[in-house]
Motif scaffolding. Structure first.
Motif, PDB file in Angstrom:
ATOM      1  N   UNK A 192      53.258  27.445  47.007  1.00  0.00           N
ATOM      2  CA  UNK A 192      52.691  26.727  45.863  1.00  0.00           C
ATOM      3  C   UNK A 192      52.618  27.588  44.610  1.00  0.00           C
ATOM      4  N   UNK A 193      52.730  28.898  44.780  1.00  0.00           N
ATOM      5  CA  UNK A 193      52.641  29.824  43.636  1.00  0.00           C
ATOM      6  C   UNK A 193      53.799  30.815  43.720  1.00  0.00           C
ATOM      7  N   UNK A 194      55.006  30.302  43.503  1.00  0.00           N
ATOM      8  CA  UNK A 194      56.207  31.118  43.651  1.00  0.00           C
ATOM      9  C   UNK A 194      56.264  32.324  42.739  1.00  0.00           C
ATOM     10  N   UNK A 195      55.516  32.301  41.624  1.00  0.00           N
ATOM     11  CA  UNK A 195      55.532  33.428  40.686  1.00  0.00           C
ATOM     12  C   UNK A 195      54.452  34.459  41.022  1.00  0.00           C
ATOM     13  N   UNK A 196      53.734  34.235  42.110  1.00  0.00           N
ATOM     14  CA  UNK A 196      52.652  35.161  42.465  1.00  0.00           C
ATOM     15  C   UNK A 196      52.649  35.464  43.965  1.00  0.00           C
ATOM     16  N   UNK A 197      53.855  35.642  44.500  1.00  0.00           N
ATOM     17  CA  UNK A 197      53.979  35.876  45.935  1.00  0.00           C
ATOM     18  C   UNK A 197      53.321  37.188  46.348  1.00  0.00           C
ATOM     19  N   UNK A 198      53.562  38.250  45.561  1.00  0.00           N
ATOM     20  CA  UNK A 198      53.006  39.558  45.923  1.00  0.00           C
ATOM     21  C   UNK A 198      51.476  39.544  45.933  1.00  0.00           C
ATOM     22  N   UNK A 199      50.812  39.023  44.898  1.00  0.00           N
ATOM     23  CA  UNK A 199      49.345  38.934  44.968  1.00  0.00           C
ATOM     24  C   UNK A 199      48.848  38.110  46.152  1.00  0.00           C
ATOM     25  N   UNK A 200      49.564  37.033  46.477  1.00  0.00           N
ATOM     26  CA  UNK A 200      49.164  36.211  47.622  1.00  0.00           C
ATOM     27  C   UNK A 200      49.207  37.029  48.908  1.00  0.00           C
ATOM     28  N   UNK A 201      50.292  37.780  49.088  1.00  0.00           N
ATOM     29  CA  UNK A 201      50.434  38.598  50.299  1.00  0.00           C
ATOM     30  C   UNK A 201      49.425  39.741  50.329  1.00  0.00           C
ATOM     31  N   UNK A 234      40.014  31.574  47.005  1.00  0.00           N
ATOM     32  CA  UNK A 234      39.177  32.318  47.954  1.00  0.00           C
ATOM     33  C   UNK A 234      38.692  31.439  49.105  1.00  0.00           C
ATOM     34  N   UNK A 235      38.421  30.171  48.809  1.00  0.00           N
ATOM     35  CA  UNK A 235      37.946  29.286  49.876  1.00  0.00           C
ATOM     36  C   UNK A 235      39.002  29.103  50.958  1.00  0.00           C
ATOM     37  N   UNK A 236      40.266  29.002  50.553  1.00  0.00           N
ATOM     38  CA  UNK A 236      41.343  28.851  51.526  1.00  0.00           C
ATOM     39  C   UNK A 236      41.576  30.147  52.295  1.00  0.00           C
ATOM     40  N   UNK A 237      41.528  31.283  51.574  1.00  0.00           N
ATOM     41  CA  UNK A 237      41.633  32.573  52.256  1.00  0.00           C
ATOM     42  C   UNK A 237      40.511  32.714  53.288  1.00  0.00           C
ATOM     43  N   UNK A 277      45.399  34.173  41.423  1.00  0.00           N
ATOM     44  CA  UNK A 277      45.686  33.267  42.527  1.00  0.00           C
ATOM     45  C   UNK A 277      44.783  33.554  43.725  1.00  0.00           C
ATOM     46  N   UNK A 278      44.381  34.816  43.900  1.00  0.00           N
ATOM     47  CA  UNK A 278      43.496  35.171  45.019  1.00  0.00           C
ATOM     48  C   UNK A 278      42.111  34.587  44.796  1.00  0.00           C
ATOM     49  N   UNK A 279      41.559  34.823  43.607  1.00  0.00           N
ATOM     50  CA  UNK A 279      40.201  34.354  43.317  1.00  0.00           C
ATOM     51  C   UNK A 279      40.134  32.834  43.233  1.00  0.00           C
TER      52      UNK A 279
END
Length: 215
Positions: free
Chosen positions: A177-186, A8-11, A3-5
């Motif tokens: 938008x990615x409820x199953x990947x909250x920790x990686x997003x944070x 990346x443009x939004x980050x 989800x991070x990669x």
């Protein structure tokens, strides 16, 4: 971690806006804070009173309330500025008294004999402060000033609640938008914050060592 990669443009867009808020508000806060610090030690009573009232009033007002004013009240006054610039103004005003107090503590640490010697050779108050006292005070206050700047980086996240799409706002949107990947997003959000705060810490250590002998 995909989800991070994948985002990346939004980050990066959030990171750039956070960096803009930090740099502009940081420079403005340093300028305003230096002026307030000089006013606090001015021989003119009215200036000292104004600086004291400003410092106590602003630093004891919640940042959320200040940004609320600039987001909802200031536009009604016809300022015609973008929310990003209004957030920069709010952040700089909120941070400036902390800069002023850090500098004032440094000024108080400069031996009084330094100022007396400067005045004895004919320097006025302004010349004594800018050429003798303030340069020494800045050297002694590098660590607390850097801490104020690091706090400013974190405070930019509050602007996310007032229509400014900085890092935390992007993180919230991606988490929703990615409820199953909250920790990686944070973790992604935290990583981009560290790209600002870690270099600031390294800079503080470098400047402190460089000027240690001079003090």
């Amino acid at each position: 971690m995909n989800v991070i990669f994948d985002n990346l443009d939004r980050y990066f867009s959030g990171f750039v806006l956070t960096l803009q808020l930090f740099v502009v508000a940081g420079i403005a806060a340093l300028i305003i804070g230096t002026i307030i610090a000089i006013m606090r030690i001015s021989p003119v009573g009215a200036l000292r009173t104004f600086a004291t009232v400003y410092t106590e009033l602003v630093r004891n007002t919640p940042l959320t309330l200040i940004l609320f004013f600039f987001a909802f009240v200031a536009p009604q006054l016809g300022l015609g500025l973008d929310y990003k610039f209004l957030a920069m103004i709010g952040l700089s005003l909120y941070t400036s008294p902390f800069v002023a107090e850090a500098l004032r503590s440094g000024v108080n640490g400069v031996p009084i004999g330094q100022a007396e010697a400067a005045r004895s050779i004919g320097l006025g108050f302004g010349q004594t402060v800018t050429r003798v006292v303030l340069p020494q005070a800045v050297r002694m206050t590098i660590p607390p000033l850097i801490n104020v700047m690091i706090a400013l980086v974190k405070n930019t996240s509050v602007a996310g609640g007032f229509f400014v799409a900085e890092l935390v706002t992007i993180g919230k949107e991606l988490a929703n938008a990615n409820g199953n990947a909250v920790i990686p997003v944070l973790l992604g959000v935290a990583t981009f914050y560290l790209l600002i705060t870690i270099p600031l810490g390294i800079l503080a250590g470098y400047l402190e060592k460089k000027w240690a002998v001079s003090r």
